[in-house]
Write a protein that holds these residues in place. Structure first.
Motif, PDB file in Angstrom:
ATOM      1  N   LEU A  11       5.545   1.673  -3.182  1.00 35.35           N
ATOM      2  CA  LEU A  11       4.188   2.122  -2.866  1.00 35.35           C
ATOM      3  C   LEU A  11       3.205   0.946  -2.837  1.00 35.35           C
ATOM      4  N   ALA A  12       3.346   0.012  -3.780  1.00 41.45           N
ATOM      5  CA  ALA A  12       2.436  -1.132  -3.820  1.00 41.45           C
ATOM      6  C   ALA A  12       2.538  -1.936  -2.531  1.00 41.45           C
ATOM      7  N   ALA A  13       3.767  -2.206  -2.101  1.00 39.37           N
ATOM      8  CA  ALA A  13       3.954  -2.985  -0.873  1.00 39.37           C
ATOM      9  C   ALA A  13       3.427  -2.201   0.334  1.00 39.37           C
ATOM     10  N   LEU A  14       3.691  -0.912   0.372  1.00 40.24           N
ATOM     11  CA  LEU A  14       3.238  -0.070   1.481  1.00 40.24           C
ATOM     12  C   LEU A  14       1.712  -0.110   1.594  1.00 40.24           C
ATOM     13  N   LEU A  15       1.020   0.114   0.478  1.00 39.82           N
ATOM     14  CA  LEU A  15      -0.445   0.111   0.512  1.00 39.82           C
ATOM     15  C   LEU A  15      -0.966  -1.260   0.892  1.00 39.82           C
TER      16      LEU A  15
END
Lengths: 255, 255, 255, 255, 255, 255, 255, 255
Positions: free
Chosen positions: F211-215
């Motif tokens: 999720l961190a990389a996606l955001l």
């Protein structure tokens, strides 16, 4: 160290009854421990046993800790325990009991043990029973009489109604529910004593490991309801025993 | 309707002391209300006032509801009230008081009102005071003596230590905190009575409207701590008054 | 390439001391690497070893990488290592040590190794110890003296108070906590040096894999606290060693 | 109270130099304050001013608090301040300054004020400047020399490269970024000192109020990076000044 | 108990046709059960079988419950069942069937069983089939004719178009989809009957265990679409059978 | 069916060249399939193989599907495949290849296969390689020349700089990164062609499964960057091949 | 600086054609800027205008930046602009245009401006039009021919079908949708070119500010779809223009 | 176009009864519209009015759309309408009505309008009434008889019990609730028809804008419950009218 004790100590030093070193040790001891006096006083006053959280501990370590508590004359309560941990404990503490559904180990009750007051423990579904049992065993070990009724969910209110007379006299109710977590609100609307709501991780899909039940309980429209962590049967049983004790012993302190 | 009453009613019908219509009315009445008997009994037994949540209500509506409660001889408590709502209420109820920081309106206390027991209300920061005050006013209106201490956060434990003697005798503590919500854990480690934790929406950034404080409190490592909804000072004050009442009145019912 | 070096090079080319090809190689080399000069200078200046993250690497690969670092005369530090990985490493590097609780492998310390300064590592509970140990081993391998104190959570402040004198002189504190993550705030209120907070994934229910502790630490009401990723003991130990080094070596550069 | 002071006090009581009441007052004072001795010592040792968080305070209250700090000879620093709050402060403290972009008020610097060391403050975009300025003003008020460079985001690395020589000598870097929050990782790869990352709420859509930047910074692949709360320029500036002070003053204490 | 029944009962008691005890039992039965009359009436009226959720139950327990239902002449439906549970059930109920893809067990259909109406079940991908099959088996067991078409996702609308004529006459459609969950919106735009959307946990990455599909379905731009829990094929099949039954049996009651 | 074709068909029917049945079949075929004409045309036009997602399929089923595609003369591409699935496929398709790191199976390339254009595939860390390899194999199987460079993360920009010349001529770049996902922003600032960002689930703690990389990638400050699902190397490779094809074949259609 | 240029420079210095200072300036310039050479080359090569994000900028600042770009002969594009900002810009740049629905300002097109290729822009609902318009204006300003069709959501596929022939020849499609975000999947199944999906924050309730649409698009079951940030019409239009340019200009570079 | 119609058309063309152009228009028309035939048939069959979502539309636009619908003889229904929008509508449509609490505008009912069947609408609290009213007005406008009962939350089950007889005969129930969203589960346990649950954004703190109610309803332990989006009273009323219509009109189609 309370004021009276401190004055006493200083008077004895001024009077030469004790020397500086003894006074220093006594004072530095309390200074070192600081709030700890409170902590020790607490155990003494409540008679509540020390509780061991067994998850992730080896059977040997669990048994060693339990044995030390047992030798100090306190009653043993071990939560989230496996059968292997129980066997290790039982080999060192005669009379230890394994509460399978609750996943708890308790040491033998003292000869003069009594249970007082009345705590109700309810659960919404059969899957919530392990958490409810953890609450029941905890509250009983801490000296409360407990009435437990399981599988009384909100989609079948008649079962709840049928059981209600049995726990109407309780000082406090522990209400355990997964899925939508609606039972505490319904109980809170029927019952004029504190309700401790315990969300469980039971459910699937959008229950998100108990989040749905947790949010439901926090947003309860009934007054008198408070919430503990997901699956925290121990915390609810502990708090229920605390409130039950207050109701039984009364309160002589005034501000 | 309890068993004895029902048997009595049937016997009187069988004996011709009452007719079918009267029996029908009595039975259908209770059938209609069902659980409501519990509900009414509750108000009667506790003497707890009906509480009005004012948010989103017009001043006129708020005042009308308050007047009706007041006329029934119950004490008025209105939460989340604005000054405009207060003015409308005050024009109909002489002696109504506006608690500005708590955003609450209370009706005049009866001549024979007494406050009993001891509830502690603590808050971590000055910004948390409105929520703490809502808890205080609620508990007092419900008949509890309250000691309130604000601005005793965990980053300055000496202030907490300094105040601690004043609330050591409380039956229950309401602990209000925003940001990281750590105060209830610290108080729970010092205090051997129930702690009701109230997360507040105070904070910025990753406080996410009180979520950080809420999660912190639910995960408290101290036993005896339970949690109410974010900013729910009323709920905490209500529950505290309930527990305090239990402690003062004792418990004569046994299972 | 710094200005002085570049001017020197151009002067030598203009003076015919070097030919075009040599100048091209020198310039293109730095152009190719660009920022890399910074990177290499860094290793040289700090004497910090290269660190290997072992998770997901085969024992053979782990050992090969470790051997290469060891042969270059740098001290080996491998984090998140298994016993199998250690055995592979130990077969190639005599004197390698496996820190079981920290899940780290370190190469043999050089004969002239010294530890300087003072880093404190604290953890709230016994379950947080693996993360705390990773921080300790990392900081020590990077040349810092470390004082470690575990199981000093906020629900038993007296233990923290008792240990406090031992780390009052530290240049920086690493504070590791799961569940509600309150310990860094309490330490931050007592300690006038930087505090590096490490949330752990320890907990259950609404801890949501360390999210509760992470949010609690980010919202800390104490100044001087910063946060690293959940379970990132290495990151905290590395940063602590960096700050400790700054404190020991002083700073002669001015803007 | 340190051991030496306590022994001294007891000796004087034993020697009759002071009476029991004076000894009691002295001891109870420190007992009451407990950890507060640490707290006071801290202010004394660091010379760091007390900081006021102005959000939600009235101009009059803000000015009253500021005046009290100023009268005690400490330098005033007020964050999240409005122009109205500044006017109230300025009417009571001659020489107060409003830092508009940083939304900070500072009191007049003492005649002998010096700034030491070197703190770098960088921001990724022009919208992040208010948070970066809060960090800069905080660090300067706490005695650090600051080099600030804004608008050096990762999508234009040449700007970062161009500015890099200017902050290569800093003891610590504060790196402020919204959106994807990638700048601290890039700086952390170039710079061998501590990096304090500050996520900002700048962005839209899936930035979710700074969450994207926060998560990015916590997952930074560069060692030596730690993170403070979203938009917490003050916290970063405070911590940077702390680390800078350590670097300048060195460390004579050893465990 | 309806008014007419109650009046009848009271008249018979007044007339001496029944005695007090019989009247008491009849009334207390309904009083004790309260809402349960509704519950029992429901089973009777709908002819819907009791449904058993097998997850976490032992094969023996599952079989025992199934046998009790079977002996009461109700048709057995067991969801989330394993092959081991089926074997235990089959040893006690001759003719029980295991629906492997649906993970359901059903008891033998009665000799006079008929299926009526028309329910359509569609799924977007082959991975969604287990959930879709659970819906199909449930709806069929509850007496509905079902047309099932799988693998008709929105990225290949021609397949949907090709199948559309076959379910155009359905009274209600169950639409099962994972990943982006777009199929119910597309079907809802083509079909003028109720659409029950079932998100599945099929997907990876940002599907977050079915959350993406769930949110997509809740935000459907097509009217006539409602949603059940992630992977809840049973709930969708049950509701579809309910609506189908309404369509077949019509409605003679008016307010 | 395009207008010209339809007119032709009708003319032939009106002219008696075909009979009603043939016209009906042709029309109903296209009517039944509707949008499917587009779909088939697509395969024909692009020469892109059908792709099989192997996760959860049995080796036998996987092989059967692959054989059918192979027999139709299309090149086989199977993603998320296990070694067992490969063995089943290889026993039916001579020359099938298992790309171990990419977890892909491809059928034998036709004799006249050529790769055209230039797609760059970059990854930030070694752990991201499986996803990057899936993108590479996909793009190559769809006919693109691919340059792959791994382990060029933002914390070591010199490695990226060193490799940059090799992919400066690419028509499109696939950039794969876990943890903070900053690499696409950096590449996007250097590269004037489309960048397809692929977040991976690599990381721990607050990476929350990618999720961190996606955001981070969605909030990229660089223009020209778009994002696919977490770990979706196939999707990125497919889109890259599509864009590469457009660049190579040019565009003769005008609105 | 490319190798050939560098060699040339060194040869000229060695030959005495330039002196050391000139060589130093040239080299240090590129060294200082580093990657910036790429950046400048990019603007030159693409002829893409610099884009100004106006949100939060004063009208005067916006106009000043726009004027500077305009004076350098580049075409002005300002996104998220208000009418007040437009008036300020228009007073300095004759012929500037305000695109009200797109909230964009563009400078006057050069006399020789042409639009090439074909970009399709589609939106699901009328509320999504501002974002779609931002994409359209951006792509047109960057030189692309654009066909825009709005209000073609998935619940009314006939409208999409009716419009489909008009954009079948596009090189790339921008698909804008809020609520469940299903349109890109449907378009992706019909269209064999790249699809850029733009989630919008349109919706209410469980759309959570565009999160539902974003997740839906990331999980699209159609290949060839990638996603930009919520409401990021500019980003989508920019990327579409980039791909369109590639398709029109072809690709002469080979690896 | 159904098969019979297509065959008829082709026969007429083959027979020379129509020419190629007419046949082309007829076929291309249906080809163009594709699924639209379904769509138009739907409106015709149901007699359901077109519904306008007014949020964000100007009063003039709203009135223009409404007038067009009204002129086509369809009944107007406008949701989320303001008073200003109503005034604009009323100036063009005589007899239009503004439902203030529901925020809906309806056009005048036709002379022959009748309401059939029975839909129940319940809400848990007074704050949920606007959403419940939107459901009621929608269902009534679509031709359903509606019984509405508000303020029957789960914390006062006696009120629900008292009202229950009034809606026992409903074909379908719409149940609206905010906060913990428990009412649909309780109603679902009492009522043997479909229950449509509508979460509302009413609440504070951990209700997170209706998320708590939404999750609670999705996890309902009662069968027969499905859920629509937060605050989507329209969607629930529409679906209820659809189900009610099915119950009233019966179903003659069989698969």
């Amino acid at each position: 160290m309370r004021d009276a004790e401190l004055k006493q100590l200083l008077r004895r030093l001024a009077a030469g009854e004790i020397d500086e070193a003894a006074a220093f040790d006594a004072l530095r001891g309390s200074a070192r421990l600081g709030f700890a006096t409170v902590d020790l006083a607490r155990g003494a006053r409540c008679g509540f046993p020390e509780v061991v959280f067994a998850e992730g501990k080896s059977p040997a370590d669990t048994a060693a800790i339990a044995a030390r508590i047992h030798e100090h004359g306190q009653r043993v309560l071990i939560t989230r325990a496996t059968e292997a941990q129980f066997e290790a404990v039982a080999s060192r503490i005669a009379g230890a009991v394994y509460h399978e559904r609750a996943r708890c180990i308790t040491g033998p009750e003292g000869a003069d043990a009594t249970r007082v007051g009345h705590v109700a423990v309810l659960s919404a579904g059969t899957s919530d029973i392990p958490v409810a049992e953890e609450a029941r065993v905890t509250a009983e070990t801490l000296g409360a009489e407990v009435t437990a009724r399981y599988d009384v969910g909100v989609a079948g209110l008649h079962r709840l109604a049928a059981e209600f007379d049995d726990f109407r006299s309780a000082n406090v109710a522990v209400v355990v529910a997964g899925m939508e977590g609606a039972l505490p609100s319904v109980v809170g609307g029927l019952f004029d004593r504190p309700v401790i709501a315990v969300p469980t991780s039971i459910g699937y899909g959008a229950s998100f490991g108990g989040l749905a039940a947790l949010l439901g309980m926090l947003n309860s429209c009934a007054a008198g309801v408070s919430v503990v962590n997901i699956d925290n049967g121990f915390g609810a049983g502990y708090l229920a025993a605390l409130i039950n004790r207050l109701a039984v012993t009364g309160d002589s302190t005034k501000p």
